[in-house]
Motif scaffolding. Structure first.
Motif, PDB file in Angstrom:
ATOM      1  N   GLY A 123      44.105  68.745 -36.393  1.00  0.00           N
ATOM      2  CA  GLY A 123      43.233  68.219 -35.490  1.00  0.00           C
ATOM      3  C   GLY A 123      43.428  69.179 -34.039  1.00  0.00           C
ATOM      4  N   GLY A 127      40.739  71.270 -32.156  1.00  0.00           N
ATOM      5  CA  GLY A 127      40.236  71.040 -30.914  1.00  0.00           C
ATOM      6  C   GLY A 127      40.473  72.455 -29.982  1.00  0.00           C
ATOM      7  N   CYS A 155      40.265  64.952 -32.308  1.00  0.00           N
ATOM      8  CA  CYS A 155      40.021  65.656 -33.657  1.00  0.00           C
ATOM      9  C   CYS A 155      40.957  65.630 -34.495  1.00  0.00           C
ATOM     10  N   VAL A 201      33.606  63.409 -30.921  1.00  0.00           N
ATOM     11  CA  VAL A 201      34.097  64.709 -30.603  1.00  0.00           C
ATOM     12  C   VAL A 201      32.530  65.644 -30.385  1.00  0.00           C
TER      13      VAL A 201
END
Length: 329
Positions: A123, A127, A155, A201
């Motif tokens: 994640g 990101g 994320c 997101v």
């Protein structure tokens, strides 16, 4: 040309190792040893094959886009090392728990914690890609800690939920008894987290980066891009009802659709950059002679990897049974 096979490696890795990591994440909440045993035993024959795609994707990025490989590895060094450390921990835990007696529960925790750490690290990388990478004169010009961001954390949480959803779908398909019941219950919580983070997101990215907002909401591109988020929302709603439905494979397939929509959204937002938002795939590509050699290798290697993995899934296709006495293959 080589962006497509690189994207394929990324997609297959996330989907294949995604349910693998998802089962590990769900195992932390498994109420009894019998469920944890069935979950880990069901993964043991195939988990390492899933990570083949990670190795092949990294090798392809290094060979076909060396400029991007050098910059991205420098930019994402910390989460990449954390991910590799977590994947190693998972493999050690799977191997050791079968021979442990006093510390079996400890190895279960290591297996689950490694799965969580790997998802969070991925994640952070995602990101970082969305935020963009600082490049000067073809070199990474930022700090190794730039990747540590709120967007990366969001994320990571979203990937944890998405992987858990894939893991729940896999267990519903491939397990029986109490393990399947546990997977259905865990799948609902995972779906809520996945959907919420997907929305957050997406909105965050559009609000922070005007270029991405223009690409998604500009006219007339909004007309032909709108089906992507609509399909994701429809798949999420269908997944909610399918988790307790009669079909055993539908929750997994719908989870795959949600991930594919996420991939499509990421591709639309970042195309055509190899290093967002600095270097395009054409600028980062190797020389033509090297690309021809790589293409010849792909023609040989890719079918072999696909055949190997298909054979592994076919050989170990039987469902995991949970009984009061333990696991039966």
């Amino acid at each position: 040309m080589f962006a497509a096979p690189l994207g394929l490696c990324g997609i297959v890795y996330v989907l294949a190792d995604g349910f693998d990591l998802g089962v590990g994440i769900l195992s932390l909440a498994a109420p009894r040893e019998v469920e944890r045993l069935a979950m880990i035993e069901g993964l043991e024959p195939i988990w390492d094959g899933n990570e083949t795609w990670l190795v092949m994707g990294a090798a392809l990025l290094w060979a076909a886009f060396p400029a991007a490989f050098a910059v991205l590895l420098s930019a994402f060094y910390l989460p990449v090392m954390a991910m590799l450390f977590a994947l190693i921990l998972r493999g050690v835990a799977i191997a050791f728990r079968g021979n442990a007696e006093r510390f079996r529960r400890a190895w279960d925790v290591v297996f689950g914690a490694g799965s969580v750490l790997a998802a969070l690290a991925q994640g952070m990388i995602l990101g970082g890609l969305i935020n963009g990478v600082s490049v000067h004169d073809g070199r990474f010009a930022g700090s190794a800690t730039d990747v540590l961001s709120v967007l990366g954390l969001l994320c990571g949480v979203g990937l944890m939920g998405g992987y858990a959803l894939l893991g729940a779908g896999w267990l519903i398909w491939r397990s029986e008894g109490t393990t399947r019941t546990f997977a259905r219950e865990g799948g609902h919580a995972a779906l809520i987290v996945t959907t919420a983070m997907l929305v957050v997101v997406s909105l965050w990215t559009a609000l922070v980066d005007p270029r991405i907002a223009e690409r998604w909401f500009g006219w007339p591109t909004i007309l032909w891009l709108a089906p992507v988020p609509m399909l994701a929302m429809l798949a999420s709603a269908a997944t909610w009802f399918s988790l307790w439905g009669e079909s055993r494979v539908r929750p997994l397939l719908l989870g795959v659709v949600i991930f594919l929509c996420g991939f499509a959204g990421l591709a639309v937002s970042l195309w055509p950059y190899a290093i967002p938002h600095s270097v395009t795939i054409w600028q980062a590509a190797s020389d033509p002679q090297s690309l021809r050699f790589i293409g010849f290798g792909l023609i040989i290697v890719l079918p072999v990897v696909l055949a190997y993995q298909a054979n592994a899934y076919w050989v170990f296709r039987r469902s995991a049974q949970t009984t009061p006495e333990g696991y039966e293959s």
